[in-house]
Every structure is written in structure tokens, then in C-alpha cells.
Scaffold this active site. Structure first.
Site: not given
Length: 272
Positions: A75, A186, A13
Site C-alpha cells: 500500500c 500505485c 487498504s
């Protein structure tokens, strides 16, 4: 699957997935990577599952149309909420970041070990890492670290504020668990992996830090070169980048994530 000159699509993203591309570049000789950052529509974490799936499918189809042989969803949010939709929408193999990270944590620690997952709030709420780790017999504690992404994007990867924020997050987590591994859930977090490891050590933890970007790259390499060994003649990989908005920012900030300069970013309009 074995290709001598694969074209690999990498989708995120925004910028964070460039840490996955950074891990991929040295692993598959002669590969060409096409990176797409859907910067016009981030953050995905604030959107519904249906919207995330629609955005991710549009990006995946674009990458397939560009000739990609293999697709890496770099992502966590799209992997957690749209992986099945993406796989149904394209005819090429698709790899997400969550399963490789969980598998790497399992390999590093073994069954019944305790794993601490650090991730964004959206990824924690999805439960995807918990599901993947639990399926491997791991005990899981998840901690949402919402302040870390803006700190990394600010470039404060070795800043006293970032170290203090890490100390707070990790000290609170370690009050409730004693992990043998800390899984970075992440794609921004690999840029502060050393700071995380140091903070854990300062807090008395001997946990191994698992970089899901590296784990994903290793899985992709095995899929594309199943013999596992380096090719006879090493040919450097190449890459090109697309972004759906703010190409100047992508070029400037992305170079930090990728660890090398990005000479050009092509603006792409995927619609609303």
C-alpha cells in the site's frame, strides 16, 4: 534471512495490493501468503497520518499473530505515512513498496536521470517517492492521476476512456519533463502498464515503465532467498485472503487484480 517455507503477510487498504501478491506468488517456492485488505476503512488517502498508522499497525499485528515471518506493505499510502510505525510495532522484517520502486528506477536509468512518478494524489502529497528517488540522485517529476484507480476497479483496463485519460495525464506531464523512466507509484497501475507504455510511445517517449509491484516482489525474494537462484525443487506457493468488509466484492474484484480466482475470503473485524 532464509526460510524454506516462509509465511509472508501482504497488507493493503484494499484490492490494489493484490498486484504485489500476484508478482510474489511465482517468486518464492513453498511460501504461504496471507493477504489482508482493510476494505472496511479505505480509502486511507483521505485520513490523517495518525489514523493511517493506527489502522496499518493493527493489520500488521494481526498478520504477525497469524505466524508471518515477513511482512510486505503493498500500500503506497501506508508505506509513505506509516512504515516506521509498523516496523516499531512488530518484530518481523517489514518491506514497503516505495524504496524498491525507486531503486528499480535507479537501476534502470542511472544517477541524474529523470523519472516521472505516476501516483494517487495522497501519495504525491506525501513526497515519499520524491524523497526515495532524490536520495538516489534521480530527478523527479510527480503526477497525480486520481481517475485511474476507479477506472481500473471498473475493469476498464483496455477501454477507450482509460486510454484517453492516460493520454491527457501523460501529455501534460511530458510538457514539463522528458523522463527516462516512468515509475508506477500505485498498486492499481500494473493492470494498465501496457496501456501506459503504449501511450508513452504514441506521445514520442522512450521511457521505461517501472512496475513497483514487480520491484517489491524481487526485493522480497532476495530477502527470503538471498542466494537469488530458484530452489532445487519448485513447490507452488499458496495463499489465503482476509478482508474487513465486502468479502463478495473482494472475491470478485480481487480475482481480476490477482489474475486468478480467489476461492475464499475470510471476513475479519479489526474494530473501528
Amino acid at each position: 534471512m532464509s526460510l524454506s517455507n516462509p509465511i509472508v503477510g501482504v497488507f493493503d487498504s484494499g484490492f490494489g495490493g493484490l498486484t504485489v501478491l500476484r508478482a510474489l506468488l511465482p517468486k518464492i517456492s513453498a511460501a504461504h501468503y496471507i493477504y489482508l485488505g482493510d476494505t472496511a476503512r479505505l480509502p486511507y488517502g483521505a485520513k490523517s497520518q495518525a489514523t493511517i498508522a493506527r489502522y496499518a499497525v493493527e493489520s500488521a499485528r494481526f498478520l504477525e499473530a497469524r505466524g508471518c515471518d515477513y511482512l510486505v506493505i503493498a500500500c503506497n499510502t501506508a508505506t509513505a505515512l506509516a512504515l516506521d510505525d509498523i516496523r516499531a510495532a512488530v518484530s518481523i522484517p517489514v518491506l514497503g513498496v516505495i524504496e524498491p520502486g525507486a531503486e528499480s528506477a535507479y537501476e534502470a536509468t542511472g544517477k541524474n536521470s529523470e523519472v516521472l512518478v505516476l501516483a494517487t494524489s495522497a501519495t504525491v502529497q506525501s513526497g515519499a517517492y520524491r524523497t526515495a528517488c532524490t536520495a538516489r540522485g534521480l530527478r523527479v517529476t510527480e503526477t497525480a492521476c486520481p481517475l485511474l484507480v476507479p477506472l481500473v476497479e471498473e475493469g476498464w483496463t483496455d477501454h477507450p476512456v482509460t486510454r484517453e485519460v492516460l493520454r491527457i495525464y501523460l501529455s501534460e506531464a511530458l510538457q514539463t519533463c522528458a523522463p527516462e523512466a516512468v515509475l508506477l507509484g500505485c498498486t492499481h497501475y500494473p493492470l494498465i502498464a501496457k496501456a501506459i507504455a503504449q501511450t508513452l510511445a504514441d506521445l514520442g517517449s522512450e521511457a521505461t515503465v517501472i512496475d513497483s509491484a514487480e520491484a517489491t516482489a524481487a526485493t522480497a525474494r532476495y530477502a527470503l532467498t538471498p542466494l537469488g537462484g530458484p530452489p532445487t525443487a519448485f513447490i507452488p506457493a499458496t495463499f489465503e485472503c482476509f478482508a474487513t468488509d465486502s468479502v463478495e466484492k473482494f472475491q470478485r474484484l480481487g480475482s481480476h487484480f490477482l489474475g486468478r480466482s480467489i476461492d475464499q475470503v475470510t471476513l475479519l473485524d479489526l474494530g473501528g
